[in-house]
Design a protein around this motif. Structure first.
Motif, mmCIF file in Angstrom:
data_model
loop_
_atom_site.group_PDB
_atom_site.id
_atom_site.type_symbol
_atom_site.label_atom_id
_atom_site.label_comp_id
_atom_site.label_asym_id
_atom_site.label_seq_id
_atom_site.Cartn_x
_atom_site.Cartn_y
_atom_site.Cartn_z
ATOM 1 N N LYS A 5 0.878 -1.270 0.013
ATOM 2 C CA LYS A 5 0.126 0.144 0.045
ATOM 3 C C LYS A 5 0.991 1.227 0.017
ATOM 4 O O LYS A 5 1.705 1.398 0.714
ATOM 5 C CB LYS A 5 -0.921 0.022 1.100
ATOM 6 N N LEU A 6 0.657 2.268 -0.806
ATOM 7 C CA LEU A 6 1.476 3.327 -1.232
ATOM 8 C C LEU A 6 0.841 4.767 -0.962
ATOM 9 O O LEU A 6 -0.206 4.684 -1.064
ATOM 10 C CB LEU A 6 1.864 3.164 -2.413
ATOM 11 N N SER A 7 1.869 5.538 -0.646
ATOM 12 C CA SER A 7 1.309 7.040 -0.398
ATOM 13 C C SER A 7 2.447 7.924 -0.312
ATOM 14 O O SER A 7 3.122 8.195 0.700
ATOM 15 C CB SER A 7 0.406 7.085 0.892
ATOM 16 N N GLN A 10 3.919 12.897 -5.770
ATOM 17 C CA GLN A 10 3.917 12.658 -7.111
ATOM 18 C C GLN A 10 5.127 13.106 -7.803
ATOM 19 O O GLN A 10 5.834 13.917 -7.409
ATOM 20 C CB GLN A 10 2.788 13.585 -7.868
ATOM 21 N N ASN A 60 6.700 1.595 -7.631
ATOM 22 C CA ASN A 60 5.927 2.012 -6.610
ATOM 23 C C ASN A 60 5.437 3.470 -6.742
ATOM 24 O O ASN A 60 4.372 3.812 -6.655
ATOM 25 C CB ASN A 60 6.366 1.631 -5.257
ATOM 26 N N ASP A 61 6.557 4.491 -7.003
ATOM 27 C CA ASP A 61 6.348 5.842 -7.103
ATOM 28 C C ASP A 61 5.511 6.119 -8.405
ATOM 29 O O ASP A 61 4.788 6.942 -8.281
ATOM 30 C CB ASP A 61 7.698 6.504 -7.103
ATOM 31 N N TRP A 64 1.779 5.241 -7.960
ATOM 32 C CA TRP A 64 1.136 6.152 -7.165
ATOM 33 C C TRP A 64 0.964 7.327 -8.168
ATOM 34 O O TRP A 64 -0.181 7.906 -7.949
ATOM 35 C CB TRP A 64 1.855 6.396 -5.965
ATOM 36 N N GLN A 68 -2.645 9.354 -9.222
ATOM 37 C CA GLN A 68 -2.885 10.963 -8.833
ATOM 38 C C GLN A 68 -2.850 12.034 -9.779
ATOM 39 O O GLN A 68 -3.284 13.061 -9.560
ATOM 40 C CB GLN A 68 -1.709 11.331 -7.707
ATOM 41 N N HIS A 94 -4.661 4.926 -1.779
ATOM 42 C CA HIS A 94 -3.481 4.215 -1.801
ATOM 43 C C HIS A 94 -3.740 3.085 -3.117
ATOM 44 O O HIS A 94 -4.825 2.766 -3.614
ATOM 45 C CB HIS A 94 -3.228 3.435 -0.419
ATOM 46 N N VAL A 95 -2.706 2.686 -3.354
ATOM 47 C CA VAL A 95 -2.501 1.826 -4.566
ATOM 48 C C VAL A 95 -1.790 0.507 -4.199
ATOM 49 O O VAL A 95 -0.815 0.434 -3.492
ATOM 50 C CB VAL A 95 -1.634 2.528 -5.607
ATOM 51 N N ALA A 220 -6.568 0.187 -7.042
ATOM 52 C CA ALA A 220 -6.587 1.244 -6.260
ATOM 53 C C ALA A 220 -7.759 1.450 -5.518
ATOM 54 O O ALA A 220 -8.788 0.924 -5.560
ATOM 55 C CB ALA A 220 -6.427 2.570 -7.108
#
Length: 263
Positions: A5-7, A10, A60-61, A64, A68, A94-95, A220
């Motif tokens: 789970k990512l946050s 951008q 991962n980046d 995300w 966004q 989160h993704v 997502a």
């Protein structure tokens, strides 16, 4: 790789490539097959470009940032509960990302299927008894039943490969999937889709061909929970980001399980 789970902040920006066309969307033969497999009108490929260099460790980046991005929110197509295509249009909180192995440059991965009583020499798929499903065959047994005699002939690593996943998705199809009698349409369609979605390069010295595309299976969530590729989980509801680092293109393969179009 386990799902995460990512946050993150951008780091990439995206633009829709609205003129990019894929064989899946243009070939009448493939459309007829997708209709038979109850996937027509529920499967789609879209193309976006992005503005920065990509390396696989940035997966991962990247994922995300993708969800966004304002252009993605306004243009990424999803199927709503009524079966209509709508833009994502949600604030993603989160993704989940799974890096999918993608190394194959031939269809040799399917060779074991031809030599273990699953397919006859004519290419016809061998039918078999199943205690739950009245119309079953050895191919679906291979794909779905871990305790079947032939499940082991495809290695765990090959089962994870993107090419094999495409093949499995096509075989299992949608809610009213009509099974093929022969295996060729599944393999040929998977191969065409793979060539559309995956880029390769040849080493100038060794002449070896290798895959350069990174494949991410994604889902997502918004503030209400899972929302992409659907609010309802199903093995046949999926979204893959196919990232070409040289062209700086990302192709989104999307399918939502249900009853496909009949015309």
């Amino acid at each position: 790789m386990a799902e995460e789970k990512l946050s993150f902040e951008q780091t990439f920006s995206f633009n829709l490539l609205s003129t990019k066309k894929f064989t899946l969307q243009q070939d009448p033969k493939i459309s007829r097959l997708l209709m038979k497999w109850s996937m027509l009108g529920r499967i789609n490929i879209q193309a976006f470009n992005f503005d920065q260099s990509f390396q696989s460790y940035k997966s991962n980046d990247f994922a995300w940032s993708f969800f966004q991005d304002p252009c993605v929110k306004n243009n990424l197509k999803v199927l709503d509960t009524a079966g209509s295509w709508t833009p994502l249009g949600r604030d993603i909180t989160h993704v989940n990302v799974e890096v999918v192995p993608c190394t194959k440059v031939s269809v040799d991965i399917f060779n074991p299927i031809y030599s273990n009583g699953i397919v006859r020499t004519s290419g016809h798929i061998v039918r078999c008894y199943h205690e739950i499903y009245p119309d079953f065959d050895e191919l679906r047994m291979l794909l779905l039943e871990e305790d079947s005699n032939n499940y082991h002939i495809i290695s765990p690593s090959d089962r994870q490969e993107f090419l094999f996943r495409l093949f499995k998705h096509l075989v299992l199809g949608g809610e009213l999937c009509q099974c093929e009698d022969v295996i060729d349409p599944y393999i040929e369609t998977a191969k065409i889709m793979y060539k559309d979605l995956v880029s390769v390069q040849k080493d100038r010295e060794t002449k070896e061909i290798t895959v350069v595309t990174t494949i991410l299976k994604v889902s997502a969530h918004d503030h209400s929970g899972l929302c992409y590729p659907s609010a309802t989980e199903n093995e046949q509801t999926f979204a893959y980001l196919c990232i070409d680092p040289f062209k700086r293109h990302v192709y989104v393969l999307y399918h939502s399980f249900g009853i496909g179009d009949f015309k």
